[in-house]
Scaffold this motif. Structure first.
Motif, mmCIF file in Angstrom:
data_model
loop_
_atom_site.group_PDB
_atom_site.id
_atom_site.type_symbol
_atom_site.label_atom_id
_atom_site.label_comp_id
_atom_site.label_asym_id
_atom_site.label_seq_id
_atom_site.Cartn_x
_atom_site.Cartn_y
_atom_site.Cartn_z
ATOM 1 N N PRO A 1 0.802 -1.232 0.000
ATOM 2 C CA PRO A 1 0.000 0.000 0.000
ATOM 3 C C PRO A 1 0.834 1.280 0.000
ATOM 4 O O PRO A 1 0.584 2.161 -0.834
ATOM 5 N N PRO A 2 1.820 1.449 0.898
ATOM 6 C CA PRO A 2 2.579 2.705 0.852
ATOM 7 C C PRO A 2 3.410 2.856 -0.424
ATOM 8 O O PRO A 2 3.557 3.970 -0.930
ATOM 9 N N LEU A 3 3.962 1.762 -0.944
ATOM 10 C CA LEU A 3 4.751 1.873 -2.167
ATOM 11 C C LEU A 3 3.877 2.265 -3.350
ATOM 12 O O LEU A 3 4.255 3.109 -4.167
ATOM 13 N N LEU A 4 2.702 1.669 -3.456
ATOM 14 C CA LEU A 4 1.803 2.020 -4.545
ATOM 15 C C LEU A 4 1.300 3.453 -4.418
ATOM 16 O O LEU A 4 0.867 4.045 -5.411
ATOM 17 N N ALA A 5 1.364 3.997 -3.216
ATOM 18 C CA ALA A 5 0.992 5.398 -3.006
ATOM 19 C C ALA A 5 2.170 6.341 -3.222
ATOM 20 O O ALA A 5 2.038 7.550 -3.032
ATOM 21 N N GLY A 6 3.332 5.791 -3.609
ATOM 22 C CA GLY A 6 4.489 6.618 -3.899
ATOM 23 C C GLY A 6 5.325 6.999 -2.694
ATOM 24 O O GLY A 6 6.135 7.924 -2.768
ATOM 25 N N GLN A 7 5.155 6.300 -1.578
ATOM 26 C CA GLN A 7 5.897 6.620 -0.370
ATOM 27 C C GLN A 7 7.153 5.762 -0.246
ATOM 28 O O GLN A 7 7.262 4.690 -0.836
ATOM 29 N N ASP A 8 8.118 6.268 0.519
ATOM 30 C CA ASP A 8 9.330 5.507 0.812
ATOM 31 C C ASP A 8 9.063 4.530 1.954
ATOM 32 O O ASP A 8 8.210 4.772 2.807
ATOM 33 N N VAL A 9 9.826 3.425 1.955
ATOM 34 C CA VAL A 9 9.592 2.371 2.941
ATOM 35 C C VAL A 9 10.920 1.836 3.452
ATOM 36 O O VAL A 9 11.879 1.692 2.686
ATOM 37 N N VAL A 10 10.975 1.553 4.747
ATOM 38 C CA VAL A 10 12.067 0.792 5.349
ATOM 39 C C VAL A 10 11.474 -0.538 5.805
ATOM 40 O O VAL A 10 10.551 -0.559 6.623
ATOM 41 N N LEU A 11 11.999 -1.643 5.276
ATOM 42 C CA LEU A 11 11.430 -2.959 5.543
ATOM 43 C C LEU A 11 12.479 -3.861 6.186
ATOM 44 O O LEU A 11 13.582 -4.021 5.657
ATOM 45 N N ALA A 12 12.136 -4.427 7.322
ATOM 46 C CA ALA A 12 12.973 -5.434 7.979
ATOM 47 C C ALA A 12 12.196 -6.738 8.029
ATOM 48 O O ALA A 12 11.081 -6.777 8.542
ATOM 49 N N ALA A 13 12.785 -7.797 7.446
ATOM 50 C CA ALA A 13 12.070 -9.066 7.371
ATOM 51 C C ALA A 13 13.063 -10.213 7.400
ATOM 52 O O ALA A 13 14.234 -10.056 7.022
ATOM 53 N N GLU A 14 12.588 -11.359 7.848
ATOM 54 C CA GLU A 14 13.434 -12.541 7.894
ATOM 55 C C GLU A 14 13.780 -13.012 6.484
ATOM 56 O O GLU A 14 13.014 -12.828 5.545
ATOM 57 N N THR A 15 14.937 -13.623 6.352
ATOM 58 C CA THR A 15 15.337 -14.199 5.084
ATOM 59 C C THR A 15 14.335 -15.282 4.662
ATOM 60 O O THR A 15 13.956 -16.126 5.469
ATOM 61 N N GLY A 16 13.892 -15.220 3.414
ATOM 62 C CA GLY A 16 12.929 -16.185 2.907
ATOM 63 C C GLY A 16 11.480 -15.811 3.144
ATOM 64 O O GLY A 16 10.584 -16.604 2.847
ATOM 65 N N SER A 17 11.230 -14.601 3.647
ATOM 66 C CA SER A 17 9.856 -14.193 3.954
ATOM 67 C C SER A 17 9.148 -13.530 2.779
ATOM 68 O O SER A 17 7.986 -13.145 2.895
ATOM 69 N N GLY A 18 9.839 -13.371 1.663
ATOM 70 C CA GLY A 18 9.215 -12.746 0.503
ATOM 71 C C GLY A 18 9.519 -11.271 0.367
ATOM 72 O O GLY A 18 8.751 -10.534 -0.252
ATOM 73 N N LYS A 19 10.652 -10.841 0.924
ATOM 74 C CA LYS A 19 11.009 -9.421 0.871
ATOM 75 C C LYS A 19 11.228 -8.949 -0.566
ATOM 76 O O LYS A 19 10.843 -7.822 -0.909
ATOM 77 N N THR A 20 11.842 -9.792 -1.391
ATOM 78 C CA THR A 20 12.120 -9.390 -2.772
ATOM 79 C C THR A 20 10.830 -9.123 -3.539
ATOM 80 O O THR A 20 10.687 -8.102 -4.214
ATOM 81 N N LEU A 21 9.880 -10.032 -3.438
ATOM 82 C CA LEU A 21 8.597 -9.843 -4.110
ATOM 83 C C LEU A 21 7.856 -8.640 -3.549
ATOM 84 O O LEU A 21 7.107 -7.976 -4.276
#
Length: 221
Positions: free
Chosen positions: A11-31
């Motif tokens: 939602p924030p990316l599609l709204a044109g906002q910047d994002v900081v994302l922390a996620a476990e390896t293999g959780s789908g961060k790339t997608l």
């Protein structure tokens, strides 16, 4: 079914906002960042195509009606119109925005390329034209949608006196890049990557204009 990273980030990316994302390896961060990038680039591509069609229709409506008897001039006019359309298409292609994904190593770059290539439309064709650039992989001839590279490889490319065209210059990329992803930022923002990141900041590569967003991703676990 979307995972937690995709549900939070989309939602924030599609709204044109910047994002900081922390996620476990293999959780789908790339997608989580590739899917919104694809949406943004495809929307721009569709809008650009619609504008080009509207311009062509307007120009065709303004041309005088052909004479009742075809002559040599009719062929010349048709060829001129074809050249104008080709020039307009080339100009539109040169203005098409792209996304830059910075990663710490070539192994991760290859994984991102695979993930980007897996995004396909209803006809089975890839939605994005993704490429990686490095000392072993020079820039492609066709303009990509997504460039995946390490800071060091990109800096080397930008300093290359031989050059690969305007797009692959500091000024060219600064104009073209609308979305920036710093994947595995915990590595890229420390240690041996600092000098290259500072160089990219010095050439104002990240000072992109227009509608866009940036993603900073941390991986752990």
């Amino acid at each position: 079914m979307l995972g937690a990273p995709q549900e939070l980030v989309a939602p924030p990316l599609l709204a044109g906002q910047d994002v900081v994302l922390a996620a476990e390896t293999g959780s789908g961060k790339t997608l989580a960042y590739l899917a919104p990038i694809a949406c943004a680039l495809l929307r721009h591509r569709d809008a650009q195509a619609a504008t080009q069609r509207q311009r062509q229709e307007q120009e065709e409506g303004e041309r005088p009606a052909p004479a009742s008897r075809a002559g040599a001039g009719d062929g010349d006019a048709g060829r001129a119109a074809g050249r104008e359309a080709a020039i307009a298409a080339a100009a539109a292609e040169a203005r098409r925005p792209l996304a830059l994904v910075l990663v710490p190593n070539t192994a991760l770059a290859a994984q991102v390329i695979v993930a980007a290539s897996a995004l396909r439309g209803a006809d089975g064709a890839p939605l994005l034209r993704a490429c990686t650039v490095s000392s072993r992989s020079p820039p492609p001839f066709e303009r990509p949608d997504v460039v995946v590279t390490t800071p060091g490889a990109l800096c080397t490319l930008l300093r290359d006196v031989g050059g690969y065209g305007h797009l692959w210059t500091p000024e060219g990329l600064a104009d073209a890049v609308k979305h920036v992803v710093v994947d595995e930022a915990d590595l890229l923002l420390t240690g041996g990557y600092e000098r290259d990141l500072n160089y990219l900041l010095d050439v104002r590569l990240w000072w992109w204009g227009g509608v866009g967003f940036g993603v900073v991703g941390w991986g752990f676990g």
